[in-house]
Write an enzyme that holds these catalytic residues in place. Structure first.
Site, PDB file in Angstrom:
ATOM      1  N   CYS A 202       0.828  -1.214   0.000  1.00  0.00           N
ATOM      2  CA  CYS A 202       0.000   0.000   0.000  1.00  0.00           C
ATOM      3  C   CYS A 202       0.858   1.258   0.000  1.00  0.00           C
ATOM      4  O   CYS A 202       0.356   2.350  -0.205  1.00  0.00           O
ATOM      5  CB  CYS A 202      -0.891   0.078   1.232  1.00  0.00           C
ATOM      6  SG  CYS A 202      -1.879  -1.365   1.507  1.00  0.00           S
TER       7      CYS A 202
ATOM      8  N   CYS B 192      -1.956   9.389   5.669  1.00  0.00           N
ATOM      9  CA  CYS B 192      -0.745   9.062   6.434  1.00  0.00           C
ATOM     10  C   CYS B 192      -0.971   9.261   7.928  1.00  0.00           C
ATOM     11  O   CYS B 192      -0.449   8.516   8.750  1.00  0.00           O
ATOM     12  CB  CYS B 192       0.435   9.922   5.992  1.00  0.00           C
ATOM     13  SG  CYS B 192       0.859   9.718   4.257  1.00  0.00           S
TER      14      CYS B 192
END
Lengths: 231, 405
Positions: A69, A143
């Site tokens: 990912c 993130c």
């Protein structure tokens, strides 16, 4: 309204990420999103609390993401069982500057001023991390979400080790669109990846294209996650 | 009580305060001084509109005619087969969309490869919405298409094939002459376009010898100006305009000509073509030095073909770490490079080229490209090979990923 305003981005009304050329020669259509804040730079170049080896005395381990990912994070918590204060937060992260800086900042937020309690730490939202970093580009928001999830996973592990299973937050998901087997997690992921409207979420997930009965709930979830991550 | 581990990478100097070592020539180049000089008169002095009949217009027209003749000589074609365009992307779009629409009555099938530039892939994606069918030929581990698969993909309704001369990310050079031979032996008229943007500075561009009907080159990869492109269209090839308006470029590309840009593009093309043997030899040495140095670092893999690659292209995957993090650290040392990581892309998708080689996603996230050019010296490579290993080491120390060798 002035004609010129049509092209201006107003606060809280960010445009969908354009389908722009990715990879090496491509950049975003407007070339923006590229200036990281000084705080992101600082935590990227001088990351706090990371570890190169497994800490000896941790009692909560959380790992989320995968290298495929593009982001992966592993955190080790050392929690004082009496006070439930998190005394130490050690981490390793595979990912870009935002991922590294987000983990570093989260580790500081959790351990500063003598350390937060487990419950206090779980109050930290992705937006809190982003605020402390003086902002992240829109498409890097996922993130900070990763840190949030890693922390929850590590705390769950601590609850498991201390026989407090009732306090664990389930990581399980709920099926929303029965025809396509789409869960609330899928919708959350679509929002985190930048979709803010039903159309945008449908473009990513196809949710509700067959099972239209679930659309009202989908819209509720989108509002909830948009508020959670961008509010 | 708890010892803090901090990363130390030596004194950080902002790139704007130190020498920049530019390793991103495949993204774009600076202008060669002679190109700047050649363009200079056409900004304010010889500013006329080439379509105008008076002297100021005629001098601009003469400049374009001369540029066209220069390019035609390099392409070994006639000046009438040259169309000046607004970029490599525009030229690719014009070549594909212009010929597909003009030849729709003959068939609706187009063949390309999975590793083309997005200017080709997305133009073909548009054609798919207009009733065309596209076959995407896979590539092998090194990035080469297989001629047998091309042969198999050709159908009675195939009208167009587009295969790039050299790949922008991994530098793999396709056998264009052999591809052309396969197409020409199909026994039906199939147009062949090649995107030669990355290759234009290094190889012969003789269209007859390459066997192409259409070819795209742009200025910004060959020390020429951005916003310039050139499309070769073989005489007799049916092509529609892509930009509509005035009758410029023989009615095939409307819009007042970018005179300075066209002069710059032609000058740049002449320069790189004249110097290519010498420069290729120099770059090959630097390329080997860099590849050898990088492969000495543990868990580093070369992406692309070991020999059939552009003399200036180095693309490696550094396992266990992510591209953007590497780039930002390198940037602190004034080093400019590129990555195929999703983190630097708008779509959050990693490089389609690295994935097309059959590599897993994590290989794309950790890929980094150094593309060499005029400004690079052996000292640049030494500097890069000195500062990069500690960066890799630090990022790996922070990474929970431990892939196999």
């Amino acid at each position: 309204m002035s004609l010129f305003n049509i092209f201006k981005k107003t606060k809280g009304q960010t445009s969908e990420p354009q389908s722009v050329d990715s990879t090496i020669d491509g950049r975003t259509a407007d070339g923006s999103d590229w200036v990281y804040s000084d705080e992101v730079r600082r935590h990227f170049f001088e990351p706090q609390n990371f570890t190169t080896k497994t800490p000896a005395d941790y009692n909560g381990l959380g790992m989320v993401g995968s290298p495929a990912c593009g982001d992966m994070m592993k955190i080790w918590l050392t929690i004082d069982p009496k006070t439930e204060r998190i005394r130490d937060f050690k981490w390793q992260t595979f990912g870009c500057a935002s991922a590294i800086a987000s983990t570093s900042m989260l580790s500081v937020m959790v351990t500063e001023n003598g350390g937060r309690t487990v419950d206090e730490a779980l109050q930290i939202k992705p937006t809190d991390i982003i605020d402390r970093l003086s902002g992240l580009p829109d498409r890097k928001i996922h993130c900070s979400v990763l840190g949030d999830k890693a922390l929850q996973a590590a705390v769950n592990d601590y609850f498991r080790r201390t026989r407090q299973e009732q306090r664990m937050k389930p990581e399980g998901s709920r099926v929303i669109d029965r025809q396509l087997n789409i869960t609330d997690k899928d919708i959350e992921k679509a929002v985190v990846d930048g979709a803010r409207t039903l159309e945008a979420v449908q473009a990513k997930t196809k949710v509700g294209t067959g099972d239209r009965g679930c659309l009202a709930e989908v819209e509720d979830l989108i509002r909830f996650y948009v508020e959670k991550y961008y509010g | 009580m708890f010892k803090k581990e901090k990363i130390k990478l030596g004194p950080k100097i902002r790139p704007d305060r130190q020498k920049v070592r530019y390793f991103d020539h495949a993204a774009t180049t600076y202008l060669a001084p002679r190109v700047v000089k050649a363009m200079e008169p056409y900004w304010s002095e010889k500013f006329g509109n080439p379509s105008a009949l008076y002297a100021k217009g005629r001098e601009a027209k003469a400049a374009i005619d001369q540029a066209r003749a220069q390019v035609a000589q390099i392409f070994n074609c006639s000046p009438g087969e040259i169309i000046f365009e607004g970029s490599g992307t525009e030229s690719d779009n014009h070549a594909l969309i212009g010929t597909a629409l003009a030849n729709k009555a003959r068939g609706n099938h187009i063949i390309t490869s999975t590793i083309e530039h997005h200017a080709v892939l997305h133009a073909l994606g548009f054609l798919e919405t207009q009733g065309f069918e596209v076959t995407y030929l896979p590539v092998d581990r090194d990035g080469l298409i297989k001629l047998a698969e091309l042969e198999k993909a050709i159908r009675p309704e195939t009208i167009l094939v587009s295969i790039m001369l050299a790949n922008n990310e991994i530098g793999t050079v396709q056998p264009i002459k052999e591809i052309s031979a396969v197409i020409k032996s199909a026994g039906q008229p199939i147009m062949f376009h090649t995107d030669a943007c990355q290759a234009a500075g290094f190889y012969e561009l003789d269209v007859a010898s390459l066997g192409v009907d259409l070819m795209t080159v742009n200025g910004s990869k060959i020390y020429g100006p951005k916003g310039t492109g050139v499309l070769y269209v073989k005489k007799g090839t049916a092509i529609q305009p892509y930009i509509h308006g005035g009758g410029q470029e023989n009615g095939r590309r409307a819009g007042t000509e970018n005179v300075a840009g066209i002069v710059g593009l032609a000058t740049a093309l002449e320069l790189v073509q004249a110097e290519k043997e010498q420069e290729n030899e120099r770059l090959l040495k630097l390329r080997s030095k860099l590849i050898d140095g990088l492969l000495k670092i543990p868990k580093v893999v070369l992406n692309g073909h070991p020999e059939k690659r552009l003399p200036n292209n180095v693309n490696v995957t550094i396992k266990d770490i992510e591209g953007e993090a590497m780039l930002l650290h390198l940037d602190e040392y004034g080093i400019a490079a590129s990555t195929g990581s999703a983190c630097t892309s708008g779509s959050l998708e990693p490089s389609h080229v690295i994935l097309a080689l059959g590599h897993p996603y994590e290989m794309a996230h950790g890929s980094i490209r150094f593309s060499l050019g005029h400004s690079n010296t052996a000292a640049d490579i030494d500097f890069l090979l000195k500062v990069f290993p500690p960066i890799i080491e630090k990022l790996r120390a922070m990474s929970p990923v431990k892939l196999g060798e």
